[in-house]
Write an enzyme that holds these catalytic residues in place. Structure first.
Site, PDB file in Angstrom:
ATOM      1  N   LYS A 106       0.858  -1.195   0.000  1.00 29.00           N
ATOM      2  CA  LYS A 106       0.000   0.000   0.000  1.00 29.00           C
ATOM      3  C   LYS A 106       0.889   1.238   0.000  1.00 29.00           C
ATOM      4  O   LYS A 106       1.942   1.262   0.656  1.00 29.00           O
ATOM      5  CB  LYS A 106      -0.897  -0.035   1.255  1.00 29.00           C
ATOM      6  CG  LYS A 106      -1.898   1.109   1.340  1.00 29.00           C
ATOM      7  CD  LYS A 106      -2.851   0.901   2.514  1.00 29.00           C
ATOM      8  CE  LYS A 106      -3.846   2.035   2.662  1.00 29.00           C
ATOM      9  NZ  LYS A 106      -4.814   1.815   3.755  1.00 29.00           N
ATOM     10  N   SER A 181      -9.752   1.987   2.832  1.00 30.64           N
ATOM     11  CA  SER A 181      -8.822   2.701   1.990  1.00 30.64           C
ATOM     12  C   SER A 181      -7.808   1.815   1.280  1.00 30.64           C
ATOM     13  O   SER A 181      -7.182   2.256   0.318  1.00 30.64           O
ATOM     14  CB  SER A 181      -8.076   3.744   2.825  1.00 30.64           C
ATOM     15  OG  SER A 181      -7.275   3.113   3.807  1.00 30.64           O
ATOM     16  N   SER A 205      -9.996  -0.370   7.018  1.00 32.94           N
ATOM     17  CA  SER A 205      -9.405  -0.245   5.686  1.00 32.94           C
ATOM     18  C   SER A 205      -8.731  -1.483   5.120  1.00 32.94           C
ATOM     19  O   SER A 205      -8.352  -1.503   3.952  1.00 32.94           O
ATOM     20  CB  SER A 205      -8.403   0.902   5.669  1.00 32.94           C
ATOM     21  OG  SER A 205      -9.105   2.097   5.497  1.00 32.94           O
TER      22      SER A 205
HETATM   23  N1  GLN Z   1     -13.270   4.305   6.325  1.00 36.74           N
HETATM   24  C1  GLN Z   1     -12.626   4.725   7.515  1.00 36.74           C
HETATM   25  C2  GLN Z   1     -12.237   6.175   7.402  1.00 36.74           C
HETATM   26  O1  GLN Z   1     -12.542   6.757   6.435  1.00 36.74           O
HETATM   27  C3  GLN Z   1     -11.443   3.857   7.791  1.00 36.74           C
HETATM   28  C4  GLN Z   1     -10.206   4.271   7.119  1.00 36.74           C
HETATM   29  C5  GLN Z   1      -9.035   3.424   7.465  1.00 36.74           C
HETATM   30  O2  GLN Z   1      -9.162   2.366   8.089  1.00 36.74           O
HETATM   31  N2  GLN Z   1      -7.861   3.891   7.088  1.00 36.74           N
HETATM   32  O3  GLN Z   1     -11.649   6.733   8.271  1.00 36.74           O
END
Ligand code: GLN
Length: 512
Positions: A106, A181, A205
């Site tokens: 990532k 994400s 994410s």
């Molecule tokens: N969807 C969540 C957010 O927008 C989780 C994001 C994540 O785990 N990096 O914060």
């Protein structure tokens, strides 16, 4: 002549890599082989690491124009790593199961000398000066670092649409998002670009994109994997974790990246079990909890049906299933967003156009450099969170928001501790829907509400895992979430492996 033909044909297979015999019973494309299958082939000298890398590069070349998972794919570097792995093996110095196995990274995890954009224009030209702890460990294990994959900008989002660079598609239906994400990490694994990838999970994410893309994703216990070298979103919630196509592969990658690291003060000295070794332990007698606040009439009936079918399977294997209660789970969304935005705004403060990040060419004085650089460099979602996060930390509001959220976080954690006095594992959905179509995620509040099943796990610091358990009517994958006691990833992997062994879900692949 026929011998020549068969030799030519083998060479042909090795060069085109469309199909490769994986075992006596099964022929499947090499790009869908598991880590164990590839590793055994490598050990028996039936294939080389260069063969694997070449096949996966070919797969990415022909298919990633549809999926758009990669932000960076340096073929020369990948082949050089694969050659080094082959040389080690030839010299009898093979480093273990992961030696020669490709892993996508990532784009918020530092690899020395490679770009680290966090999918933001702000860091478009930033090159990581050091390796993250997990990358040091992967290099020591001989893994082939196989390109950098797309994500929501600074990991803020659930669809990978906030990336400043490209829209990654869901390999099961290119009109739908891959989740986020870590959308690039999950889409790359589902598309057969790599057997494994690393993602990060602050509020879901790893688990949510794994669920949307029909792959397995594990968020380890907070402290199990060092955060050194991951671009921080929310330091008290972030964890790096593995994504793969089956529990066994995920166990192998977790084994490689887990462990204490003095450069991350929250990293934990807890001993690391043999995750792969425990995979086949019988699941009979395990106690599974179903939170009554989750399994209500509001839950999507199909998602409920698929998860309950999995629960019934566990029952049939001698697991005990009982209702548990998580009374504060409704508060997870406000608590998570207050804490993650506060910590996020503070973590991003050095990215100001002076210390780090894009510097606006239009700025005329120092204040202008800050505001124009940040104004031009960050996307809308990141700006929204920086503003809200700064607000909840500001004097006069700190007690009302940040401090209060921390107190409620404690209650959420206590709910889990109480439930785990009675059960070994809790099962919930990962997401309230399957992957959404592109363009349907414009309302930030609705996006935040959709995170309701994943956030509590980060707030409580627990391990959580997404395991494919079926498809909806549009053939989009559905995942179930297994949540464990602190540092008990092994039981999650064991339950996931048992489910996979009895169901053929992991042998379904998207048509690309
Ligand atoms: N969807 C969540 C957010 O927008 C989780 C994001 C994540 O785990 N990096 O914060």
């Amino acid at each position: 002549m026929s011998l020549e033909f068969s030799v030519d044909f083998r060479v042909f297979c090795r060069l085109t890599f469309q199909f490769y015999e994986i075992s006596n019973q099964m022929t499947k494309p090499i790009f869908y082989a598991t880590v164990t299958e590839l590793s055994q082939k490598l050990a028996k000298e039936e294939i080389t690491a260069v063969d694997i890398a070449t096949a996966l590069l070919e797969r990415a070349r022909t298919v990633d124009n549809k999926v758009n998972a990669f932000l960076d794919l340096n073929e020369e570097d990948i082949l050089a790593q694969a050659k080094a792995s082959d040389a080690r093996r030839r010299d009898g110095k093979r480093l273990g199961t992961l030696d020669g196995i490709p892993v996508c990274i990532k784009d918020n995890i530092s690899v020395k000398g490679q770009s680290l954009t966090c999918a933001s224009k702000m860091l478009e030209n930033y090159v990581a000066p050091y390796d993250a702890h997990v990358i040091e460990l992967l290099k020591k294990a001989g893994a082939v670092l196989f390109g950098r994959v797309n994500m929501d900008e600074f990991a803020m989002g659930s669809s990978t649409e906030t990336s400043a660079f490209k829209k990654t598609a869901n390999p099961w239906n290119l009109k739908h998002v891959p989740g986020g994400s870590s959308g690039g990490s999950a889409a790359a694994v589902a598309s057969g670009f790599c057997p494994l990838s690393l993602g990060s999970d602050t509020g879901g994410s790893i688990r949510q994109p794994a669920s949307f893309c029909g792959v397995v994703g594990l968020k380890p216990t907070y402290g199990r994997v060092s955060r050194y070298g991951v671009a921080a979103l929310s330091s008290s919630l972030d964890q790096i974790g593995p994504i793969g196509r089956c529990a066994e592969d995920v166990a192998i990658l977790l084994q490689a990246i887990a462990g204490e690291d003095h450069r991350d003060s929250s990293s934990n000295p807890e001993s690391i079990p043999d995750f792969s070794g425990k995979l086949k332990t019988p699941i009979t007698g395990l106690k599974i909890g179903l939170p009554k606040e989750v399994f209500t009439d509001n839950l999507d009936p199909l998602i409920k049906e698929k998860i309950m079918a999995a629960v019934d399977y566990y029952k049939s294997q001698g697991c005990e299933v009982k209702e548990v209660s998580l009374p504060h789970c409704d508060l997870c969304i406000p608590v998570y967003y207050v804490i993650s935005m506060a910590e996020g705004s503070s973590n991003l403060s050095p990215i100001d156009g002076i210390r780090y990040g894009l510097r606006s060419q239009r700025a005329t004085d120092a204040i202008d450099v800050y505001s124009k650089s940040r104004g031009e460099g960050f996307g809308a979602e990141v700006k929204r969170r920086i503003m809200l996060g700064t607000y909840v930390l500001s004097s006069g509001f700190y007690d009302a928001y940040y401090l209060r959220a921390q107190k409620v976080r404690r209650l959420i954690r206590d709910d889990f501790a109480k439930a785990f006095e009675e059960v070994d594992v809790i099962i919930e959905p990962v997401a309230s829907t399957t992957a959404m179509p592109f363009g349907s995620t414009g309302d930030p509040l609705q996006n935040y509400l959709n995170d309701k099943f994943t956030l509590s796990v980060n707030l409580a610091g627990l391990p959580g895992m997404s395991v494919p358990c079926g498809f909806d009517g549009n053939r989009l994958p559905i995942g179930m979430q297994l949540i464990g006691k602190p540092f008990d990833e092994a039981t999650l992997l064991q339950l996931a492996a048992a489910f996979e062994a009895a169901h053929d879900i992991k042998t379904h692949y998207p048509e690309l």
